[in-house]
Design a protein around this motif. Structure first.
Motif: not given
Lengths: 266, 202
Positions: A197-203, B114-116, B123-126, B133-136
């Motif tokens: 599950m770890a890779t799913s939770f990194y975000p 609301q939660g995800i 988190a991607t608007i940084v 960040i560029v890679i992300m």
């Protein structure tokens, strides 16, 4: 070329058993997500309250049980109070077993230093109910004692009274804790999960929705290193490493024979 | 004594399960059925003691039915769901199932947004202040473009989708690596149990 799969099983058994029997030691490097989890718990003041949910069953115990005992040792060494629950029926006795094992080492008493709230079905609804009043979800503890009769529960009503929630999970229960406890009630979260599950939770970690992540047996070994109490997870790491080498060797051999066979056919 | 007996039973059942690696056999099936049966029995007892008894039976016994008449609604819904066992009455079970699905979907939609969705978007608007960040950003944009099916994957969209595929493959690779690690961990756990708790060799 074909090989009987039972030969591979035998090789796997040998490679896992030998490092365990001759007790090979290997250095464990602590990764940033585990360090974060440790630091956040370490920052808590004595007397703080932590909600620990053992959301896993027997099938993933080898990975998550060492993590549970390591986290409990850290919590009790800091005099932090523990409320244990699970959204899986079989998660409660596993959590209770870990508490039995660790609480005695730190002279912690049931009802004063820790409590087992028990199991309640209906994941999302339970998480939301705790946000309103913990007694709505769990009127009594695991043994049927009303929560108001337990000293530890004095003044604890909802997430406002809980410093950090730790979800040790084998499935996607963390999604619900993030969606409801964190996003809706602003509850601070730390996660411990199976390696799958770890890779799913990194975000969640990158977005700051969880404050630390302990992934799999490797994560448990890292946590054991941080608390200075090497246990089952640490002793399993050499076997893990040797197995990885064996898998790599088998993959390479498989590919070599694949290309040889292909060339023969041409 | 209880611990010793428990350890021997657990060791026996572990070996029964391991015997499947040789080939399917009655020992494996015995252990498999024992696990399923005991898990279901345990779940049943837990549900009775932690949900049905304290939430339904106890309030009615203590305060009487008139004080708790609203409990009739979940009780009837609960009984209705059991009609799934009878082909002629099966349709009745759709009502409580609809109720459960409705509540679940309602919670999930608001919870997901609301939660995800929103926190992950945030988190991607940084500020772009590092290569990570560029890679992300490249990863997020190209991966989303891969899942855009309203136009043919040609030209810029085609290139972007191809780059997105690489990011998706990296994710799959990492997940597979972790999965291998997880499965080995399970084996290590069982071997540790057999060698330490049962045989006392380590």
């Amino acid at each position: 070329m074909s090989i009987d799969r039972r030969i591979i099983y035998l090789l796997v058994a040998i490679v896992v058993t030998i490092p365990l029997v001759i007790k090979i030691t290997m250095p464990v490097r602590v990764s940033p997500p585990v360090q974060l989890a440790y630091d956040k718990i370490d920052e808590l003041k004595p007397g703080s309250v932590v909600l620990l949910s053992t959301d896993y069953e027997a099938g993933t115990m080898p990975e998550l049980y060492p993590m549970t005992t390591a986290v409990l040792r850290h919590l009790f060494s800091k005099d932090i109070k523990v409320l244990l629950m699970s959204v899986y029926a079989l998660g409660v006795p596993i959590g209770a077993m870990a508490l039995d094992e660790v609480a005695g080492e730190y002279n912690k008493e049931y009802g004063t230093d820790y409590v087992i709230l028990g199991f309640k079905p209906g994941l999302d609804v339970v998480i939301v109910a705790i946000g309103e009043e913990i007694r709505d979800a769990f009127p009594t503890d695991y043994a049927g004692t009303p929560l108001d009769a337990l000293p530890i529960m004095e003044g604890i009503h909802n997430y406002n009274d809980i410093s950090i929630m730790i979800d040790l999970c084998s499935g996607s229960t963390l999604d619900s804790w993030v969606m409801f406890a964190q996003a809706r009630f602003k509850q601070r979260l730390i996660a411990g999960c199976t390696a799958v599950m770890a890779t799913s939770f990194y975000p969640y970690l990158n977005a700051g929705q969880i404050e630390g992540l302990i992934g799999g047996l490797k994560g448990a070994a890292e946590y054991e290193k941080l608390i200075g109490s090497p246990g089952v997870a640490t002793s399993g790491m050499p076997a893990q490493s040797f197995m990885h080498i064996l898998i790599l060797v088998l993959v390479i051999i498989g590919n070599i024979f694949y290309f040889i066979e292909r060339r023969r056919k041409i | 004594m209880g611990t010793v007996v428990g350890t021997w039973i657990a060791a026996f059942l572990t070996l029964c399960i391991f015997s499947f690696l040789y080939r399917d056999n009655p020992f494996y099936r015995f252990a498999e059925h024992t696990f399923v049966g005991s898990s279901v029995a345990y779940l049943l007892i837990q549900t009775w003691y932690f949900t049905i008894y304290p939430k339904l039976v106890l309030p009615v016994l203590k305060e009487g039915f008139t004080q708790n008449y609203l409990l009739l609604i979940p009780t009837i819904l609960g009984i209705m769901i059991l009609t799934r066992w009878f082909p002629n009455l099966r349709r009745i079970s759709w009502i409580p199932i609809s109720f459960t699905v409705g509540v679940g979907v309602g919670l999930a939609i608001t919870g997901s947004i609301q939660g995800i969705l929103i926190p992950q978007l945030k988190a991607t608007i940084v500020p772009i202040d590092s290569w990570n960040i560029v890679i992300m950003i490249i990863g997020v944009v190209t991966t989303i473009s891969y899942f855009y099916f309203s136009a043919e994957h040609k030209g810029i969209l085609g290139v972007s989708a191809k780059v997105g595929t690489i990011f998706i493959m990296i994710f799959f690779g990492a997940t597979f690596g972790y999965t291998v690690m997880a499965r080995i961990s399970l084996l290590i756990g069982r071997m540790h149990f057999l060698l330490h708790n049962w045989l006392h060799l380590i």
